[in-house]
Design a protein around this motif. Structure first.
Motif, PDB file in Angstrom:
ATOM      1  N   LEU A 207     -30.726 -29.396 -32.194  1.00 18.21           N
ATOM      2  CA  LEU A 207     -30.853 -28.323 -33.175  1.00 18.21           C
ATOM      3  C   LEU A 207     -30.578 -28.851 -34.578  1.00 18.21           C
ATOM      4  N   GLN A 208     -31.242 -28.237 -35.557  1.00 20.39           N
ATOM      5  CA  GLN A 208     -31.016 -28.610 -36.953  1.00 20.39           C
ATOM      6  C   GLN A 208     -31.270 -27.390 -37.833  1.00 20.39           C
ATOM      7  N   LYS A 209     -30.316 -27.080 -38.708  1.00 21.56           N
ATOM      8  CA  LYS A 209     -30.429 -25.879 -39.546  1.00 21.56           C
ATOM      9  C   LYS A 209     -31.394 -26.094 -40.708  1.00 21.56           C
ATOM     10  N   THR A 210     -31.231 -27.205 -41.421  1.00 24.26           N
ATOM     11  CA  THR A 210     -32.090 -27.520 -42.563  1.00 24.26           C
ATOM     12  C   THR A 210     -32.485 -28.984 -42.474  1.00 24.26           C
ATOM     13  N   PRO A 211     -33.484 -29.424 -43.249  1.00 25.31           N
ATOM     14  CA  PRO A 211     -33.894 -30.830 -43.198  1.00 25.31           C
ATOM     15  C   PRO A 211     -32.776 -31.813 -43.524  1.00 25.31           C
ATOM     16  N   SER A 212     -31.765 -31.375 -44.294  1.00 21.19           N
ATOM     17  CA  SER A 212     -30.670 -32.275 -44.668  1.00 21.19           C
ATOM     18  C   SER A 212     -29.423 -32.079 -43.808  1.00 21.19           C
ATOM     19  N   SER A 213     -29.466 -31.138 -42.875  1.00 23.62           N
ATOM     20  CA  SER A 213     -28.303 -30.867 -42.023  1.00 23.62           C
ATOM     21  C   SER A 213     -28.180 -31.914 -40.926  1.00 23.62           C
ATOM     22  N   PRO A 214     -26.961 -32.079 -40.378  1.00 22.53           N
ATOM     23  CA  PRO A 214     -26.809 -32.959 -39.209  1.00 22.53           C
ATOM     24  C   PRO A 214     -27.600 -32.412 -38.020  1.00 22.53           C
ATOM     25  N   VAL A 215     -27.986 -33.303 -37.126  1.00 26.13           N
ATOM     26  CA  VAL A 215     -28.657 -32.886 -35.892  1.00 26.13           C
ATOM     27  C   VAL A 215     -27.578 -32.612 -34.844  1.00 26.13           C
ATOM     28  N   SER A 216     -27.624 -31.427 -34.263  1.00 27.87           N
ATOM     29  CA  SER A 216     -26.632 -31.023 -33.281  1.00 27.87           C
ATOM     30  C   SER A 216     -27.198 -31.152 -31.875  1.00 27.87           C
ATOM     31  N   CYS A 217     -26.453 -31.822 -31.011  1.00 31.39           N
ATOM     32  CA  CYS A 217     -26.798 -31.893 -29.596  1.00 31.39           C
ATOM     33  C   CYS A 217     -25.994 -30.808 -28.896  1.00 31.39           C
ATOM     34  N   PHE A 218     -26.682 -29.799 -28.391  1.00 32.84           N
ATOM     35  CA  PHE A 218     -26.046 -28.581 -27.886  1.00 32.84           C
ATOM     36  C   PHE A 218     -26.274 -28.446 -26.385  1.00 32.84           C
ATOM     37  N   ALA A 219     -25.166 -28.396 -25.620  1.00 35.68           N
ATOM     38  CA  ALA A 219     -25.236 -28.227 -24.169  1.00 35.68           C
ATOM     39  C   ALA A 219     -24.617 -26.890 -23.796  1.00 35.68           C
ATOM     40  N   THR A 220     -25.315 -26.093 -22.996  1.00 40.24           N
ATOM     41  CA  THR A 220     -24.797 -24.785 -22.610  1.00 40.24           C
ATOM     42  C   THR A 220     -25.147 -24.476 -21.165  1.00 40.24           C
ATOM     43  N   GLY A 221     -24.226 -23.734 -20.505  1.00 44.83           N
ATOM     44  CA  GLY A 221     -24.459 -23.331 -19.127  1.00 44.83           C
ATOM     45  C   GLY A 221     -23.830 -24.239 -18.095  1.00 44.83           C
ATOM     46  N   PHE A 222     -22.921 -25.151 -18.505  1.00 46.36           N
ATOM     47  CA  PHE A 222     -22.337 -26.070 -17.521  1.00 46.36           C
ATOM     48  C   PHE A 222     -21.026 -25.505 -16.954  1.00 46.36           C
ATOM     49  N   TYR A 223     -20.676 -26.011 -15.774  1.00 51.03           N
ATOM     50  CA  TYR A 223     -19.438 -25.629 -15.087  1.00 51.03           C
ATOM     51  C   TYR A 223     -19.071 -26.740 -14.113  1.00 51.03           C
ATOM     52  N   PRO A 224     -17.787 -27.094 -14.046  1.00 46.67           N
ATOM     53  CA  PRO A 224     -16.645 -26.556 -14.784  1.00 46.67           C
ATOM     54  C   PRO A 224     -16.585 -27.086 -16.210  1.00 46.67           C
ATOM     55  N   ASP A 225     -15.449 -26.849 -16.863  1.00 39.15           N
ATOM     56  CA  ASP A 225     -15.344 -27.223 -18.272  1.00 39.15           C
ATOM     57  C   ASP A 225     -14.844 -28.647 -18.494  1.00 39.15           C
ATOM     58  N   ARG A 226     -14.741 -29.417 -17.437  1.00 34.93           N
ATOM     59  CA  ARG A 226     -14.321 -30.819 -17.591  1.00 34.93           C
ATOM     60  C   ARG A 226     -15.553 -31.658 -17.886  1.00 34.93           C
TER      61      ARG A 226
END
Length: 375
Positions: A207-226
């Motif tokens: 994900l990236q908000k603007t062309p100059s923003s950092p690129v975010s690697c986003f993980a969602t939906g995992f279990y457990p939290d370790r």
């Protein structure tokens, strides 16, 4: 003081080799408005499994699977509730003693006792802990290796000495950590196996908000939290120009986390050398996501395209309005001119007006690309 006589349901998150934790937090408060005087919370791997408070006066399971313990022990919850009632009075006496030790009278005061263990389900190694806090600060801690109490506060030295001289109590502490808690873990994990031992891999996005923003690697939906997530370059984990976020819960009981990578000093040709790695404890294979500009989801590109479309439509609208008024003005100018009153002139004027009439769109004509996008 047998504080763990009423231990309740335990469970495990995963069958893989990981260290699992169990803890109980007892809280007694003085003059805290709109809060029960006594609360007990039981947690396994930081997931709440039970709750008791002095208002309801009943120990209750917080997970659906926890009700199954009564299949083998119908009076389980009633018996443990009675235990909580006894500990309420015990810890209430502690807080009064501490108020005297600290030369305190009224006001808000909170006493907490935390006890639990950690267990490695592969090696079988067990370690335990007991900690006492007062008004948000450490008061006493139990050293499992030496089986003795340590007092970081001067006001707790008397208590430390008394408890260290109670050899029977210390022997019981050691027994509960090495025997009772592991026994409950191994026996009761079956009750919540389908829930606590599940493993769910996440979906990973860039994900990236603007062309100059950092690129975010986003993980969602995992279990457990370790789990852990990080960026690496040429196979080496990065520690600079990265910002790791916290693990957060989702509404469905799963978790999410992200890590940002600042690419302001990286040339586009080097992007292919970067990748995001997600690792879930107990799972052999990692999820690796290559840094590919075409795979980055952005808000700014869509917003820019939409704004461009709006500008085009507005320009077309302005041109249309100006053209309409120019046509209207031109028409009024022709109507103001009075030709000679002859039959030939009248006929010619009528014919000319009919042939130059501006056609009105009937709705079936093809629309521009910009108009279609607004529908």
């Amino acid at each position: 003081m047998k504080i763990l006589d009423f231990l309740v349901l335990l469970g495990l998150h995963s069958a893989a080799a990981v260290i699992h934790s169990l803890k109980y937090i007892f809280t007694v408060s003085s003059q805290v408005p709109n809060f029960p005087e006594f609360v007990v919370v039981g947690m396994v791997d930081d997931v709440q499994i039970q709750h008791y408070d002095s208002i309801t006066k009943r120990l209750e399971p917080k997970q659906d699977w926890a009700h199954r313990v009564t299949e083998d022990d119908p009076q389980f919850w009633e018996r443990q509730t009675a235990g909580c009632l006894g500990y309420h009075q015990l810890f209430k006496g502690y807080i009064e003693t501490l108020k005297h030790r600290f030369n305190q009278t009224g006001g808000v005061h909170i006493f907490q006792w935390m006890v639990g263990c950690e267990w490695d389900n592969e090696t079988g190694e067990v370690s335990g802990f007991r900690q006492v806090g007062y008004n948000g600060e450490d008061l006493l801690s139990w050293d499992v290796k030496t089986n003795t109490w340590i007092a970081p506060k001067q006001q707790a030295v008397i208590t430390k000495n008394n408890w260290n001289n109670d050899k029977a109590q210390l022997a019981y502490y050691k027994h509960t950590i090495n025997q009772e808690l592991p026994y409950w873990l191994k026996m009761l994990m079956n009750y919540g196996r389908s829930s606590l031992m599940r493993t769910e891999l996440p979906s990973v996005s860039l994900l990236q908000k603007t062309p100059s923003s950092p690129v975010s690697c986003f993980a969602t939906g995992f279990y457990p939290d370790r789990a852990e997530i990080f960026w690496r370059k040429d196979g080496e984990e990065l520690h600079e120009n990265v910002e790791l976020g916290e693990i957060l819960p989702n509404h469905d009981g799963s978790f999410q986390m992200s890590v940002d990578l600042n690419l302001s000093s990286v040339i586009p040709e080097d992007w292919r050398r970067y990748e995001c790695v997600f690792h879930l404890s107990g799972v052999k294979d990692d999820i690796i996501t290559k840094l590919d500009k075409t795979e980055i989801q952005t808000n700014w590109s869509k917003t820019g395209a939409a704004m461009g479309g709006v500008v085009v439509v507005l320009l077309l609208l302005v041109v249309g309005i100006v053209g309409f008024f120019l046509w209207k003005k031109n028409k009024k100018g022709k109507e103001g001119f009075q030709p000679a009153n002859t039959s030939d002139a009248s006929s010619s004027s009528s014919s000319s007006s009919s042939s130059t009439e501006v056609p009105v769109p009937d709705g079936n004509q093809p629309r521009s690309k910009e108009e279609n996008e607004l529908q």
